[in-house]
Enzyme design. Structure first.
Site, PDB file in Angstrom:
ATOM      1  N   HIS A   1      10.772 -92.706 -33.059  1.00 27.51           N
ATOM      2  CA  HIS A   1      11.283 -94.437 -33.050  1.00 27.51           C
ATOM      3  C   HIS A   1      11.143 -94.829 -34.307  1.00 27.51           C
ATOM      4  O   HIS A   1      12.265 -95.448 -34.143  1.00 27.51           O
ATOM      5  CB  HIS A   1      10.558 -95.449 -32.633  1.00 27.51           C
ATOM      6  CG  HIS A   1       9.274 -95.727 -32.847  1.00 27.51           C
ATOM      7  ND1 HIS A   1       7.942 -95.179 -32.284  1.00 27.51           N
ATOM      8  CD2 HIS A   1       8.890 -96.687 -33.445  1.00 27.51           C
ATOM      9  CE1 HIS A   1       7.047 -95.808 -33.082  1.00 27.51           C
ATOM     10  NE2 HIS A   1       7.456 -96.612 -33.967  1.00 27.51           N
TER      11      HIS A   1
ATOM     12  N   ASP B   1       7.255 -89.079 -28.429  1.00 24.90           N
ATOM     13  CA  ASP B   1       7.476 -89.664 -29.869  1.00 24.90           C
ATOM     14  C   ASP B   1       7.993 -88.673 -30.749  1.00 24.90           C
ATOM     15  O   ASP B   1       6.884 -89.272 -31.953  1.00 24.90           O
ATOM     16  CB  ASP B   1       7.231 -91.011 -30.167  1.00 24.90           C
ATOM     17  CG  ASP B   1       7.342 -92.664 -30.455  1.00 24.90           C
ATOM     18  OD1 ASP B   1       8.897 -91.495 -31.260  1.00 24.90           O
ATOM     19  OD2 ASP B   1       7.229 -93.527 -30.617  1.00 24.90           O
TER      20      ASP B   1
ATOM     21  N   SER C   1       3.656 -95.947 -37.296  1.00 29.03           N
ATOM     22  CA  SER C   1       4.216 -94.994 -36.812  1.00 29.03           C
ATOM     23  C   SER C   1       4.495 -93.809 -37.438  1.00 29.03           C
ATOM     24  O   SER C   1       4.517 -93.854 -38.372  1.00 29.03           O
ATOM     25  CB  SER C   1       4.957 -95.815 -36.474  1.00 29.03           C
ATOM     26  OG  SER C   1       5.561 -96.315 -34.606  1.00 29.03           O
TER      27      SER C   1
HETATM   28  N1  ARG Z   1       5.204-100.334 -29.903  1.00 26.57           N
HETATM   29  C1  ARG Z   1       5.904 -98.945 -30.787  1.00 26.57           C
HETATM   30  C2  ARG Z   1       5.496 -99.859 -32.301  1.00 26.57           C
HETATM   31  O1  ARG Z   1       5.690-100.922 -32.631  1.00 26.57           O
HETATM   32  C3  ARG Z   1       6.926 -98.093 -30.222  1.00 26.57           C
HETATM   33  C4  ARG Z   1       7.387 -98.894 -30.195  1.00 26.57           C
HETATM   34  C5  ARG Z   1       9.517 -98.284 -29.708  1.00 26.57           C
HETATM   35  N2  ARG Z   1      10.307 -98.895 -29.283  1.00 26.57           N
HETATM   36  C6  ARG Z   1      10.055 -99.120 -27.669  1.00 26.57           C
HETATM   37  N3  ARG Z   1      11.240-100.309 -27.671  1.00 26.57           N
HETATM   38  N4  ARG Z   1      10.027 -97.932 -27.251  1.00 26.57           N
HETATM   39  O2  ARG Z   1       6.936 -99.302 -32.917  1.00 26.57           O
HETATM   40  N1  GLU Z   2       4.445 -98.044 -33.230  1.00 24.52           N
HETATM   41  C1  GLU Z   2       4.087 -98.873 -33.959  1.00 24.52           C
HETATM   42  C2  GLU Z   2       5.404 -98.628 -35.247  1.00 24.52           C
HETATM   43  O1  GLU Z   2       6.470 -98.788 -35.403  1.00 24.52           O
HETATM   44  C3  GLU Z   2       2.694 -98.387 -34.677  1.00 24.52           C
HETATM   45  C4  GLU Z   2       2.242 -98.878 -33.647  1.00 24.52           C
HETATM   46  C5  GLU Z   2       1.183 -99.860 -33.664  1.00 24.52           C
HETATM   47  O2  GLU Z   2       1.946-101.436 -33.906  1.00 24.52           O
HETATM   48  O3  GLU Z   2       0.220-100.247 -34.048  1.00 24.52           O
HETATM   49  O4  GLU Z   2       5.078 -98.690 -35.984  1.00 24.52           O
END
Ligand code: ARG
Ligand code: GLU
Length: 733
Positions: free
Chosen positions: A83, A219, A644
């Site tokens: 991502h 991922d 991330s």
């Molecule tokens: N929650 C993770 C972060 O904050 C992964 C996001 C990836 N995007 C999604 N829609 N699955 O970035």
């Molecule tokens: N998916 C998040 C990012 O893009 C990390 C997840 C979180 O917020 O802990 O940094």
């Protein structure tokens, strides 16, 4: 046995309390070092951060400003999340070769794909410059003067601080203006795409599984850093060569077990752990519900169209994912804050703080802080709410956001004249071309109606423009969309044709533009000035409150809030129990991927080759000792957005996983960290290697890494232990 259990209980209670925190890598001496060693770390803190010798930090660059990455080979091979590389993978995709759908694997250096505007930044050194930045500041009275002097001191340092030609200097504040750190950095701009799994692995579970455990997502994506012949940063050139890092992370196949030490090293973006209870109350009761409400409506409309129409699905996929990401996070955050009684806990903490202030005789200095906060947060609430309605409308509806860019164009003319107007106009037209490729008028129109209705009905009445109050929202929407030209690229190009006076005249006759202008004028007249004024006061108060908290709790574990700088967080592999009768294990397996498999589904499809590998149990050396293939695992590391792509490291500093998310129940950890339910989610390194090796057949990539095999790991450990013993013996002599 009983004694052992007693000991475990005795020792695990205080240890449990010692969790959370994002620490500055150059300041791990003492408390952090002790805690990490107690948790099982076998490295020294010099192995993590050192200016004089290569250390882990030399393998962990920030990835494109918002994510983290790590070097995993002597040839600059770089690992981060799928991502995080999504934009680059998408940019190289077309109908003929859709790398998002099918994945991509370069078979040689020559096949690696360059990326415009992608850079990674290494930290060379971290230096405390608090004294220099705050020199002369105490003598000043007004907040504005203080700000100006700090800014001046910072730019002086930036100009004069010793660095090499190819390095940069960056200064950031810690503890809300109580400490300043200077970072010498090195940025590499030639970073090429090497490999990515198909989205059915890299984004498996998509939005349904986002922020959720149990998780089954691969991922990850691979890039490579290129440098000039002297191994220095350089713009893209075909003559550049793979970068030779000062350090790269060995990848361990040792796997993880309950309670294993883990450390996550990366660039967390923003946390707010030291807010007063009034601020947390405002987030839970007022701001989060408003933002969630708007996004909820926008997402429902968009989802309806995406499910019916494949073209719309492609147009809106990326926008939808990014809107949904924080929509979902805020819902989890609010629930978590309520469930963990964050406000009540903060109130108790504040009572204790007041006690300490009184005992220390510091009432004059700190006694007024909390009452002041209470007053200011009460005052700012309507402005903060009006601000969020305006910002979220702008963000979620395309007509409003397009209209706002025209509004800025008109302002550019008013303030800076024709030349500035023309420059901005040219840029806008360029940008609009891409924007309208992914634009659908019907989607936008329905989103508009919902967003404006929520704004008109729920934002504070005296801070909302009359045109959207007490009206028929369907009628307003129909009237605007029947006439506005902002809904097509041709329309807007025609509108922007002509000199400034002509264009501005035309704009001001467009009903879409006129509405946005009403919203924006109202915002800049009635909301923004007061909102900013109160925010400045709150920030000054927060700085004193932070200083006071440090002073009143000299032995407490108070880490500086995240600010997109390199941090260490540590903990252990552990499951959790989020609610009555529910306990979650700490690891998921490929079996779980197959349990979630829905053939043809856009979130839960599984590629045939992965199914075949599963059916034949063809996991190679990547299976765990029971013959199962691990996919994701969780731990107690305190992470946030920006982490991330961060490496998860074992006790020896080998890569065991790749951070990519947090669990639903613990998303409130940006505001309030509860060790009982806050967990970070990582891809198991064995799954990454399995996908590269068995799924993609990219064995040449595995060959350039340093793999630590389970036996090797214990042998290495033995060697190290023996060495340590020898060193100790020698010292005794
Ligand atoms: N929650 C993770 C972060 O904050 C992964 C996001 C990836 N995007 C999604 N829609 N699955 O970035
Ligand atoms: N998916 C998040 C990012 O893009 C990390 C997840 C979180 O917020 O802990 O940094």
């Amino acid at each position: 046995m009983k004694l052992l259990r007693l000991l475990v209980v005795l020792f695990s209670v205080p240890m449990f309390a010692q969790q959370g925190g994002m620490w500055i890598p150059s300041l791990l001496n003492g408390m952090n070092e002790t805690e990490m060693t107690n948790l099982g770390m076998k490295m020294s803190i010099e192995d993590i951060y050192s200016v004089n010798q290569s250390s882990l930090k030399d393998a962990v660059p920030q990835f494109n400003g918002g994510c983290t990455s790590e070097v995993i080979s002597p040839n600059g091979l770089l690992l981060t999340n799928h991502h995080c590389g999504y934009g680059e993978i998408q940019a190289h995709s077309s109908v003929e070769h859709d790398y998002l759908q099918d994945g991509f694997w370069a078979k040689s250096y020559a096949e690696e794909l360059p990326n415009e505007d992608l850079e990674v930044t290494f930290i060379v050194s971290i230096n405390d410059v608090t004294k220099e930045v705050l020199a002369g500041v105490d003598a000043l009275k007004s907040e504005a003067d203080k700000k100006a002097l700090i800014q001046k001191n910072i730019s002086n340092l930036q100009k004069t601080y010793k660095r090499e030609d190819w390095q940069n200097v960056m200064i950031r504040t810690f503890y809300e203006g109580n400490q300043y750190m200077l970072f010498v950095t090195e940025s590499f701009e030639d970073v090429r795409l090497v490999g990515a799994p198909p989205s059915s692995i890299g984004k498996f579970g998509s939005d349904t599984d986002n922020w959720v455990w149990p998780r089954h997502t691969g991922d990850f994506a691979l890039f490579r850093i290129y440098a000039d012949k002297n191994n220095r940063p350089a713009k893209y050139s075909k003559d550049n060569v793979p970068y030779q890092p000062k350090h790269f992370l060995p990848v361990s196949l040792d796997g993880i077990e309950q309670d294993d030490f883990t450390m996550v090293f990366g660039y967390p973006g923003r946390t707010q752990e030291y807010l007063p209870s009034y601020a947390v109350e405002q987030i839970v009761e007022v701001l989060n519900p408003a933002k969630i409400g708007i996004r909820d409506a926008a997402l429902k409309v968009t989802d309806g169209y995406m499910r019916q129409d494949q073209a719309i699905k492609i147009q809106y996929a990326s926008k939808f994912a990014s809107t949904a990401n924080y929509w979902k996070k805020w819902i989890g955050e609010s629930q978590g804050l309520k469930k963990s009684n964050a406000v009540a806990t903060k109130k108790a903490y504040e009572a204790d703080f007041t006690n300490k202030v009184n005992k220390a005789g510091k009432q004059a200095e700190y006694g007024n802080l909390l009452p002041q906060f209470e007053k200011l947060y009460k005052e700012i609430t309507p402005y903060a709410l009006a601000n969020d309605y305006f910002q979220e409308s702008l963000r979620n509806d395309e007509l409003i956001s397009i209209g706002f860019r025209l509004y800025q164009l008109e302002n550019a003319y008013k303030q800076n004249g024709e030349q500035s107007f023309n420059d901005r106009k040219a840029n806008l037209i360029k940008g609009f071309e891409a924007l309208y490729k992914d634009y659908n008028k019907n989607v936008d129109k329905d989103v508009f109606e919902k967003v404006i209705e929520l704004y008109g009905k729920n934002a504070p009445a005296d801070l909302t423009p009359a045109v959207i109050k007490n009206i028929d929202y369907t009628k307003l929407t129909n009237t605007i969309y029947a006439k506005t030209v902002l809904t097509s690229y041709d329309g807007i190009k025609a509108l922007l044709n002509g000199n400034a006076t002509e264009v501005i005249n035309k704009m001001n006759q467009d009903p879409g533009f006129k509405l946005v202008k009403d919203l924006a004028d109202n915002y800049f007249d009635k909301v923004a000035p007061k909102y900013q004024e109160l925010n400045t006061e709150i920030a000054a108060l927060q700085r004193t409150y932070m200083k006071a908290q440090l002073e009143m709790n000299p032995d407490a574990r108070i880490f500086p809030d995240a600010n997109s700088t390199l941090r260490v967080t540590y903990g252990k592999v552990n499951g959790y129990a989020p609610k009555d009768a529910v306990t979650y294990d700490y690891v998921t397996y490929l079996d779980g991927v197959m349990e979630k498999y829905v053939p043809g589904d856009y979130e839960f499809d599984v590629p045939q080759k992965l199914i075949d590998l599963y059916n034949t149990n063809d996991f190679g050396v990547y299976a765990d000792k029971n013959g199962k293939l691990p996919v994701n695992f969780i731990g107690t590391n305190h992470t946030t957005g920006g982490n991330s792509g961060s490496p998860a490291l074992d006790a020896e500093g080998n890569l065991i996983g790749l951070n990519f998310d947090r669990v639903w129940e613990g998303t409130m950890s940006d505001i309030y960290y509860d060790p009982a339910i806050c967990r970070n989610i990582m891809v198991d390194a064995r799954y990454i290697l399995f996908v590269i090796d068995k799924y993609a057949d990219a064995k040449h990539l595995i060959e350039e890494m340093k793999i630590v095999y389970p036996k090797q790991a214990s042998k290495d450990k033995e060697l190290k232990d023996n060495k340590l013993k020898k060193v100790k013996k020698n010292k005794k002599k």
